[in-house]
Motif scaffolding. Structure first.
Motif, short mmCIF file in Angstrom:
data_model
loop_
_atom_site.label_atom_id
_atom_site.label_comp_id
_atom_site.label_asym_id
_atom_site.label_seq_id
_atom_site.Cartn_x
_atom_site.Cartn_y
_atom_site.Cartn_z
N TYR A 61 42.80 -15.60 60.83
CA TYR A 61 42.05 -16.40 59.86
C TYR A 61 42.37 -18.05 60.24
CZ TYR A 61 40.97 -12.55 56.83
OH TYR A 61 40.41 -11.46 56.54
N TRP A 62 41.23 -18.88 60.12
CA TRP A 62 41.86 -20.21 60.36
C TRP A 62 41.42 -21.07 59.10
CZ3 TRP A 62 43.96 -22.20 64.88
CH2 TRP A 62 43.65 -23.53 65.02
N ILE A 63 42.22 -21.94 58.60
CA ILE A 63 41.92 -22.66 57.39
C ILE A 63 42.12 -24.11 57.89
CG2 ILE A 63 42.60 -23.11 55.05
CD1 ILE A 63 43.78 -20.13 54.79
N ALA A 64 41.01 -24.69 57.90
CA ALA A 64 40.93 -26.09 58.33
C ALA A 64 40.31 -26.91 57.35
CB ALA A 64 39.87 -26.15 59.65
N SER A 65 41.20 -27.83 56.81
CA SER A 65 41.03 -29.04 55.89
C SER A 65 40.90 -30.49 56.53
CB SER A 65 42.32 -29.00 54.90
OG SER A 65 43.21 -29.44 55.23
N ASN A 66 39.84 -31.05 56.25
CA ASN A 66 39.45 -32.26 56.80
C ASN A 66 39.42 -33.47 55.78
OD1 ASN A 66 39.03 -33.94 58.89
ND2 ASN A 66 36.87 -33.73 58.64
N LEU A 67 39.91 -34.45 56.13
CA LEU A 67 39.84 -35.68 55.24
C LEU A 67 38.31 -35.97 54.79
CD1 LEU A 67 42.32 -37.30 54.14
CD2 LEU A 67 41.76 -38.83 56.12
N VAL A 68 38.37 -36.48 53.67
CA VAL A 68 36.74 -36.80 53.22
C VAL A 68 36.85 -38.22 52.66
CG1 VAL A 68 37.05 -35.84 50.87
CG2 VAL A 68 34.76 -36.01 51.90
N GLY A 69 35.97 -39.17 52.98
CA GLY A 69 35.89 -40.47 52.53
C GLY A 69 36.23 -41.58 53.18
N LYS A 70 36.34 -42.68 52.86
CA LYS A 70 36.73 -43.95 53.75
C LYS A 70 38.11 -43.97 53.54
CE LYS A 70 32.78 -46.57 54.20
NZ LYS A 70 31.73 -47.52 54.46
N ASP A 71 39.02 -44.33 54.68
CA ASP A 71 40.26 -44.79 54.65
C ASP A 71 40.44 -46.40 54.45
OD1 ASP A 71 40.03 -45.54 57.05
OD2 ASP A 71 41.23 -44.32 57.97
N SER A 72 41.61 -46.89 54.54
CA SER A 72 41.71 -48.29 54.45
C SER A 72 41.43 -49.15 55.49
CB SER A 72 43.27 -48.62 54.20
OG SER A 72 44.09 -48.04 55.36
N SER A 73 41.16 -48.43 56.62
CA SER A 73 40.59 -49.16 57.87
C SER A 73 39.05 -49.20 57.75
CB SER A 73 41.41 -48.55 59.18
OG SER A 73 40.39 -47.35 59.34
N GLY A 74 38.53 -48.55 56.95
CA GLY A 74 36.91 -48.18 56.81
C GLY A 74 36.35 -47.19 57.66
N SER A 75 37.14 -46.28 58.28
CA SER A 75 36.76 -45.29 59.02
C SER A 75 36.20 -44.16 57.71
CB SER A 75 37.91 -44.29 59.76
OG SER A 75 38.26 -45.28 60.61
N ASN A 76 35.24 -43.46 58.08
CA ASN A 76 34.25 -42.49 56.97
C ASN A 76 34.74 -41.21 57.66
OD1 ASN A 76 33.17 -41.85 54.61
ND2 ASN A 76 31.31 -41.97 55.97
N PHE A 77 35.43 -40.18 57.08
CA PHE A 77 35.79 -38.90 57.03
C PHE A 77 34.67 -37.89 56.50
CE2 PHE A 77 39.69 -41.40 57.78
CZ PHE A 77 39.97 -40.65 58.96
N PHE A 78 34.13 -36.88 57.20
CA PHE A 78 33.19 -36.40 56.73
C PHE A 78 33.51 -35.00 55.96
CE2 PHE A 78 33.49 -35.06 61.16
CZ PHE A 78 33.86 -33.74 61.22
N GLY A 79 34.66 -34.67 55.72
CA GLY A 79 35.25 -33.48 55.28
C GLY A 79 34.68 -32.19 55.72
N SER A 80 33.81 -31.38 55.28
CA SER A 80 33.54 -29.94 55.65
C SER A 80 34.56 -29.11 56.29
CB SER A 80 32.72 -30.33 56.81
OG SER A 80 31.38 -31.12 56.59
N SER A 81 35.62 -29.10 55.19
CA SER A 81 36.85 -28.07 55.32
C SER A 81 36.32 -26.59 55.50
CB SER A 81 37.76 -28.36 54.34
OG SER A 81 38.44 -29.44 54.15
N MET A 82 36.88 -25.65 56.18
CA MET A 82 36.16 -24.58 56.11
C MET A 82 37.43 -23.36 56.07
SD MET A 82 34.62 -24.63 59.90
CE MET A 82 33.57 -25.91 59.60
N ILE A 83 37.03 -22.19 56.16
CA ILE A 83 37.71 -20.87 55.82
C ILE A 83 36.82 -20.11 56.99
CG2 ILE A 83 38.92 -18.90 54.97
CD1 ILE A 83 39.07 -20.59 52.58
N VAL A 84 37.56 -19.85 58.28
CA VAL A 84 37.01 -18.80 59.09
C VAL A 84 37.85 -17.39 59.45
CG1 VAL A 84 36.22 -18.89 61.63
CG2 VAL A 84 36.46 -21.05 60.29
N HIS A 85 36.83 -16.46 59.35
CA HIS A 85 37.36 -15.21 59.62
C HIS A 85 37.66 -14.96 61.18
CE1 HIS A 85 36.74 -10.80 60.30
NE2 HIS A 85 37.01 -10.68 58.95
N PRO A 86 38.75 -14.09 61.44
CA PRO A 86 38.81 -13.65 62.59
C PRO A 86 37.75 -13.32 63.73
CG PRO A 86 40.65 -12.81 61.28
CD PRO A 86 39.38 -13.08 60.25
N SER A 87 36.80 -13.13 63.33
CA SER A 87 35.55 -12.83 63.86
C SER A 87 34.69 -13.91 64.42
CB SER A 87 34.64 -12.12 63.23
OG SER A 87 33.93 -12.40 62.10
#
Length: 156
Positions: A61-87
């Motif tokens: 199982y793969w649990i991937a969490s990604n930042l979302v929103g802008k950080d202090s440098s102005g970089s914009n993170f797109f989120g889309s965290s996901m949980i993936v099955h072993p298949s």
């Protein structure tokens, strides 16, 4: 590696998730779930590809969490965290805003080729590896294609 009620949990962090070898070593050490906390800025396609491939390649199982929103440098993170099955099948995916996702994890997830399928799975990517093909994999290397700029990557 941490033992928890859902199984043995390993971690690869952000860019490390791009390297198949790190996920493989974590799986070989017994991980059933691998978590990938990230601040991933490239494309959603690359994010989805690497997360689904690492789960499928290693039957974890793969649990991937990604930042979302802008950080202090102005970089914009797109989120889309996901949980993936072993298949390699996505069980849950967040959108581009702050939210939680969850999924039920089966205790014996590779008995069938995909969740809900009637067809038995008859292969195991860990057990079926051709170990001879790994010879030389831990030597220095370089891509045949070069990036426009290199930021030195510190080896740990």
């Amino acid at each position: 590696m941490v033992s928890a009620s859902i199984g043995k949990i390993g971690v690869v962090i952000c860019y490390d998730g791009d390297f198949p070898e790190l996920a493989r070593v974590t799986a070989l050490k017994g991980a059933e779930v691998i978590c990938r906390p990230s601040a991933f800025l490239r494309t959603f396609d690359q994010w989805e590809l690497t997360n689904r491939a690492r789960a499928y390649d290693n039957h974890v199982y793969w649990i991937a969490s990604n930042l979302v929103g802008k950080d202090s440098s102005g970089s914009n993170f797109f989120g889309s965290s996901m949980i993936v099955h072993p298949s390699g099948m996505k069980l849950a995916q967040a959108s581009g805003c702050e939210e939680f996702v969850s999924a039920m994890l089966e205790a014996d997830p590779i008995r069938k080729i995909t969740p809900g399928a009637s067809r038995d799975q008859i292969f195991d990517h860990i057990e079926d590896r051709n170990l001879d093909s790994y010879k030389g994999i831990l030597s220095e290397g370089k891509s045949a294609f070069q990036p426009s700029k290199r930021i030195p990557y510190r080896r740990r």
